[in-house]
Design a protein around this motif. Structure first.
Motif, PDB file in Angstrom:
ATOM      1  N   THR A 196     116.798 -25.458 -23.380  1.00  9.11           N
ATOM      2  CA  THR A 196     116.142 -24.477 -24.234  1.00  9.11           C
ATOM      3  C   THR A 196     117.203 -23.588 -24.884  1.00  9.11           C
ATOM      4  OG1 THR A 196     115.909 -22.910 -22.425  1.00  9.11           O
ATOM      5  CG2 THR A 196     114.136 -24.508 -22.719  1.00  9.11           C
ATOM      6  N   GLU A 197     116.783 -22.777 -25.873  1.00  6.77           N
ATOM      7  CA  GLU A 197     117.715 -21.885 -26.551  1.00  6.77           C
ATOM      8  C   GLU A 197     118.321 -20.877 -25.585  1.00  6.77           C
ATOM      9  OE1 GLU A 197     118.821 -22.089 -29.566  1.00  6.77           O
ATOM     10  OE2 GLU A 197     117.601 -23.885 -29.961  1.00  6.77           O
ATOM     11  N   ASP A 198     117.514 -20.375 -24.682  1.00  3.23           N
ATOM     12  CA  ASP A 198     118.036 -19.422 -23.695  1.00  3.23           C
ATOM     13  C   ASP A 198     119.048 -20.072 -22.773  1.00  3.23           C
ATOM     14  OD1 ASP A 198     116.457 -17.479 -24.773  1.00  3.23           O
ATOM     15  OD2 ASP A 198     114.834 -17.686 -23.285  1.00  3.23           O
ATOM     16  N   ALA A 216     122.280 -20.555 -24.704  1.00  2.17           N
ATOM     17  CA  ALA A 216     123.004 -19.296 -24.836  1.00  2.17           C
ATOM     18  C   ALA A 216     123.672 -18.904 -23.526  1.00  2.17           C
ATOM     19  CB  ALA A 216     122.048 -18.206 -25.306  1.00  2.17           C
ATOM     20  N   ARG A 236     123.423 -11.080 -27.934  1.00  2.00           N
ATOM     21  CA  ARG A 236     122.749 -12.322 -28.334  1.00  2.00           C
ATOM     22  C   ARG A 236     121.248 -12.221 -28.041  1.00  2.00           C
ATOM     23  NH1 ARG A 236     126.250 -16.848 -28.879  1.00  2.00           N
ATOM     24  NH2 ARG A 236     124.555 -18.217 -28.194  1.00  2.00           N
ATOM     25  N   ALA A 237     120.871 -11.603 -26.901  1.00  4.14           N
ATOM     26  CA  ALA A 237     119.460 -11.456 -26.570  1.00  4.14           C
ATOM     27  C   ALA A 237     118.754 -10.536 -27.558  1.00  4.14           C
ATOM     28  CB  ALA A 237     119.315 -10.925 -25.141  1.00  4.14           C
ATOM     29  N   GLU A 278     119.602 -10.008 -30.653  1.00  5.04           N
ATOM     30  CA  GLU A 278     119.504 -10.712 -31.936  1.00  5.04           C
ATOM     31  C   GLU A 278     118.342 -11.693 -31.933  1.00  5.04           C
ATOM     32  OE1 GLU A 278     122.275 -13.576 -34.801  1.00  5.04           O
ATOM     33  OE2 GLU A 278     123.109 -12.654 -33.001  1.00  5.04           O
ATOM     34  N   ARG A 279     118.143 -12.424 -30.817  1.00  4.94           N
ATOM     35  CA  ARG A 279     117.028 -13.365 -30.732  1.00  4.94           C
ATOM     36  C   ARG A 279     115.696 -12.619 -30.759  1.00  4.94           C
ATOM     37  NH1 ARG A 279     120.328 -15.666 -26.776  1.00  4.94           N
ATOM     38  NH2 ARG A 279     118.997 -14.821 -25.122  1.00  4.94           N
ATOM     39  N   LYS A 280     115.666 -11.423 -30.164  1.00  2.10           N
ATOM     40  CA  LYS A 280     114.428 -10.638 -30.147  1.00  2.10           C
ATOM     41  C   LYS A 280     114.067 -10.154 -31.543  1.00  2.10           C
ATOM     42  CE  LYS A 280     112.265  -6.828 -27.677  1.00  2.10           C
ATOM     43  NZ  LYS A 280     112.450  -5.761 -26.655  1.00  2.10           N
ATOM     44  N   ARG A 281     115.077  -9.713 -32.317  1.00  4.41           N
ATOM     45  CA  ARG A 281     114.807  -9.268 -33.691  1.00  4.41           C
ATOM     46  C   ARG A 281     114.338 -10.437 -34.553  1.00  4.41           C
ATOM     47  NH1 ARG A 281     119.622  -6.349 -32.909  1.00  4.41           N
ATOM     48  NH2 ARG A 281     120.767  -7.964 -34.036  1.00  4.41           N
ATOM     49  N   SER A 282     114.923 -11.605 -34.344  1.00  2.00           N
ATOM     50  CA  SER A 282     114.515 -12.777 -35.130  1.00  2.00           C
ATOM     51  C   SER A 282     113.071 -13.149 -34.836  1.00  2.00           C
ATOM     52  CB  SER A 282     115.447 -13.954 -34.816  1.00  2.00           C
ATOM     53  OG  SER A 282     116.778 -13.638 -35.149  1.00  2.00           O
ATOM     54  N   ALA A 283     112.664 -13.024 -33.583  1.00  2.00           N
ATOM     55  CA  ALA A 283     111.286 -13.378 -33.218  1.00  2.00           C
ATOM     56  C   ALA A 283     110.292 -12.358 -33.738  1.00  2.00           C
ATOM     57  CB  ALA A 283     111.171 -13.499 -31.699  1.00  2.00           C
TER      58      ALA A 283
END
Length: 852
Positions: free
Chosen positions: A772-774, A777, A819-820, A822-827
């Motif tokens: 998975t992506e997580d 990462a 990185r976490a 950034e993924r949260k803002r993208s979602a």
């Protein structure tokens, strides 16, 4: 018949029938001081020879000799103690040849399994085929033999093993033994007592009949009773009652009349109308002491005043108890066996003995003299001696007055005549200024104290001759009178022991009545028909540990019954109450047959002759075999010993091996029971293959049920209803149970994925799984940290190693947090077109039929 007593009243037994060539073994149990169980075994087996150890208790040997005197065909054989030691017993048992229907697994591809004769062991077959096992390999020959024997009898009961070893040692020496010192048997099985249920130690432990907790104080020798059936029932007020109640829990009844008699008494004592009489009986029973021990001391001549007084006070309390029970039975117009038993024991003969002792012993004088003294007026000769002793004091004063003028004044200050029971009459003087050499003629010095000197004179010899040693004569006469009472006591001792037994039984009945009233139990309807019909049954121990307990019904019947089926298979989610349900059925049956009431709204119970369970695996370093082997031995005992009147509880049998093998074994066990005696059986399992893949024929008359649960759509939580429903559950909901007990969601999600792929036989996808992506990462961050560490040129002289390592780890953690984020803002910027489902409650199983 072989009897072995390791210590106290623990008893193990084994018998051999030469006609069928079988050995029957009785597991370790406790006997009474009168060896009632040993006598029952002798009468039931009608053995020609009774074998005991050379260290057997004398009281047991006396019982056996008395039995042999009544039946001259029976002989007592006392064998060396070495034959009964545990090591020698294991050797004797492991060398015994038993039928072996197993087929040995070999690596010879050309060998084709074929049937072997029943008395041919697998090891012998392997040897004949050329396969010789290396010595000491695997379990070892003895341990392997004990594992196989464990499928016939319980080889973990020490007293029973020793009794069996002693029996086999005796049989090997007989002419009909086989050559080479090995004894061949057609089988071994458990020894069932007539009029008593067979329930082994595994079942007693699994059902929590007896249980103890470790005491908070490490140095306390007596264990603390934990929450158990015996602990709940044990409100006895006498030691003899507690011992008898323990025996009742070890050996439940199978005799219908005896069970109903106990139920009648418990029903009477638990009724509100006779509550006052029950309290009066408890107060009287608290006065009952150790009558048996006191009688033993009196018989051996070692009794004290307290022994006689304690015995009489206990007998007076027994008379009160008899009168109370008689009045209770008369007012209730009921026929109580305990009333008849007490009236037969505490009758006129015993009351005459009590009156005789009370009229003979002077308790106040005995307390002062610290010996047994006889009342005045009991014996003329004794009264005459006492009168003479009482008149002696004035005479002694007169003699002292006559002697005084003939004694020099400077020899003594005062002079008296005294009497000592062992020395007779003496002159006691307070010395003056002169020594012993100047004593008057005829005076013989005896001894002196701090104040007085004592002499024997001709006048004292004259007193001794005329009056003698009155005190010794009085004591001797009192001893003779008490010896006559002792002989009378020996005549009524059987009546006293019968009274003790009756009081112990009454104490047990009152304890069961107290339990019935306290926990709202009901009287079961007992019948000889092998039926089990329970309405709203409860588990009495689990019920005490929770606010509310969900009751469930049970309808089973052994053999071929028109209305009910003999087997029930229960499935359902983990933790939904399947095991509690199985135990509750066994406990209700068990409690009914010890004579108590049961936790249910109503119960119709057919007599159960044996209870077999596979509920709990008791592993131990000293116990031979793995957990699965122990499970197999428990099931093997059930298959060999079950009848249409038995009760079997199997909980998750087969879980110790692969699912396919476990389900196959369970299916075989089910078919064996259904094709055989059809005992009342409850199977609790998660093997849905039994019906999903048709492991069982559809024609078998089995009742399929499950424990109901609720599931909220869109929610991961599972709700247990603990209610039995007569339908099949197709899943155990292990994932939901894992989430409920705190297993990480990612682990549960992976488990669901694997389960789904395996159910679709898409095993290849398990190997093609992508990260998975997580996970990617996390792996990149770990790689970055590792590269930083490998590229570091360490200079310990100029650098602080720990500070640099902390900086590296801190930098890696910051990288992970960035990185976490950034993924949260993208979602968050992605449009959310999903519609949340409306939660609704639905049953997890489809097409479910309401049990009501």
């Amino acid at each position: 018949l072989s009897l072995y007593v390791p210590q106290g009243n623990n008893l193990g037994a084994a018998s051999y029938d030469p006609e069928v060539r079988k050995v029957c073994v009785m597991e370790d149990t406790k006997d009474t001081h009168a060896w009632d169980l040993a006598v029952l075994l002798m009468e039931q087996t009608q053995a020609d020879v009774i074998v005991v150890s050379s260290k057997a208790p004398d009281s047991l040997v006396d019982k056996i000799e008395a039995y042999c005197g009544e039946y001259p065909i029976c002989k007592l054989f006392i064998q060396s103690f070495n034959s009964f030691t545990l090591g020698n017993a294991y050797n004797a048992i492991s060398s015994t040849r038993l039928p072996d229907r197993s087929i040995p697994i070999t690596s010879d591809p050309a060998s084709s399994p074929s049937g072997f004769e029943e008395d041919e062991s697998a090891s012998q077959v392997q040897q004949d085929r050329g396969y010789v096992q290396e010595k000491g390999a695997g379990l070892g020959k003895m341990r392997l033999a004990l594992v196989k024997l464990g499928c016939w009898v319980n080889v973990n009961a020490p007293a029973a093993v020793c009794a069996t070893g002693g029996l086999l040692s005796y049989l090997i020496k007989q002419p009909y033994a086989s050559e080479g010192g090995r004894f061949e048997l057609a089988g071994m099985e458990s020894l069932s007592l007539e009029q008593h249920m067979l329930i082994n130690q595994d079942a007693l432990t699994s059902l929590a009949i007896f249980d103890v907790d470790a005491h908070a104080n490490t140095f306390m020798e007596r264990p603390k009773q934990a929450l158990s059936i015996f602990g709940i029932n044990n409100s006895c007020v006498t030691p003899i009652g507690r011992k008898l109640l323990h025996t009742w829990h070890l050996r439940p009844l199978t005799h219908l009349k005896a069970i109903k008699e106990r139920h009648d008494a418990v029903g009477l004592f638990s009724s509100t109308e006779y509550q006052h009489a029950g309290q009066q009986l408890i107060r009287s029973m608290k006065k009952i002491g150790n009558i048996s021990g006191w009688c033993n001391n009196i018989r051996r001549g070692k009794a004290k005043v307290t022994d006689w007084k304690g015995m009489i006070e206990s007998l007076l309390a027994a008379r009160e108890i008899r009168e109370t029970v008689h009045g209770l039975a008369a007012s209730a117009s009921a026929t109580l066996r305990i009333n008849e038993k007490l009236e037969g024991a505490v009758g006129p003969e015993l009351q005459d003995f009590m009156s005789q002792v009370i009229g003979t012993v002077d308790w106040d004088a005995s307390k002062n003299e610290k010996r047994l003294c006889v009342r005045i007026g009991v014996d003329e000769e004794l009264d005459e001696c006492r009168q003479r002793l009482a008149e002696l004091e004035p005479l002694l004063n007169l003699v002292a007055t006559k002697i005084s003028p003939h004694v020099p004044q400077d020899f003594c200050k005062t002079l008296n005549v005294v009497y000592f029971p062992q020395l007779g009459h003496l002159v006691a003087i307070e010395p003056g200024g002169r020594g012993i050499q100047q004593a008057p003629d005829g005076w013989v010095y005896k001894f002196e104290s701090e104040e007085n000197w004592y002499y024997k004179t001709p006048e004292m010899d004259n007193l001794d001759e005329h009056f003698g040693d009155l005190h010794s004569m009085i004591i001797e006469r009192e001893i003779n009178i008490m010896q006559d009472l002792t002989e009378e006591m020996k005549l009524v001792e059987p009546l006293m022991m019968a009274a003790v037994d009756g009081i112990a039984e009454l104490d047990c009945l009152l304890a069961l009545a107290s339990t019935a009233k306290k926990y709202h139990l009901v009287r079961p309807h007992m019948t000889d028909e092998p039926i089990l019909e329970i309405r709203e049954g409860r588990h009495i121990i689990f019920e005490l540990n929770m606010d509310s307990y969900i009751a469930n019904d049970t309808m089973l019947a052994g053999g071929d019954h028109e209305d009910f089926r003999s087997m029930m298979i229960v499935t359902g989610a983990n933790g939904s109450g399947k095991s509690a349900y199985g135990k509750q059925v066994a406990l209700i049956t068990y409690m009914a047959q010890i004579g108590g009431f049961v936790p249910a709204k109503s119960a119709k119970i057919g007599i159960v002759d044996k209870i077999f369970t596979r509920l709990q695996t008791r592993e131990s370093a000293s116990r031979v075999g793995s957990a699965f082997m122990i499970d197999l031995s428990q099931v093997s005992h059930a298959l060999r010993g079950a009848t249409d009147r038995s009760l079997i509880i199997l909980d998750e049998f087969g879980k110790g091996t692969t699912p396919a093998d476990g389900a196959g074994l369970l299916a075989g066990v089910i078919e064996c029971l259904m094709d055989g005696p059809c005992p009342r059986t409850i199977v609790l399992t998660h093997f849905h293959e039994l019906f999903a893949q048709h492991f069982l024929p559809d024609t078998l008359p089995i009742l399929f049920c499950h424990m109901k649960t609720l599931f909220i759509q869109g929610d991961e939580d599972i709700t247990y209803l603990y209610k039995l429903s007569p339908t099949i559950a197709t899943t155990s909901n292990a994932a939901e149970c894992a989430l409920l007990h705190g297993v990480p969601p990612d682990v549960v999600a992976r488990g669901r994925e694997v389960t789904e792929l395996m159910s679709k036989f898409e095993l290849a996808k398990l190997l093609d799984r992508e990260l998975t992506e997580d996970e990617k990462a996390e792996l990149e961050d770990a790689e970055y940290l590792a590269r930083q560490f490998l590229e570091w040129d360490i200079d310990a002289d100029t650098q602080d190693v720990m500070d640099i390592l902390k900086d590296m780890v801190g930098e890696a953690e910051q990288r992970t947090e960035l990185r976490a984020a950034e993924r949260k803002r993208s979602a968050s910027v992605q449009p959310n077109d999903r519609h949340e489902p409306v939660p609704r409650i639905e049953e997890m199983e489809e097409d479910e039929i309401d049990s009501d």
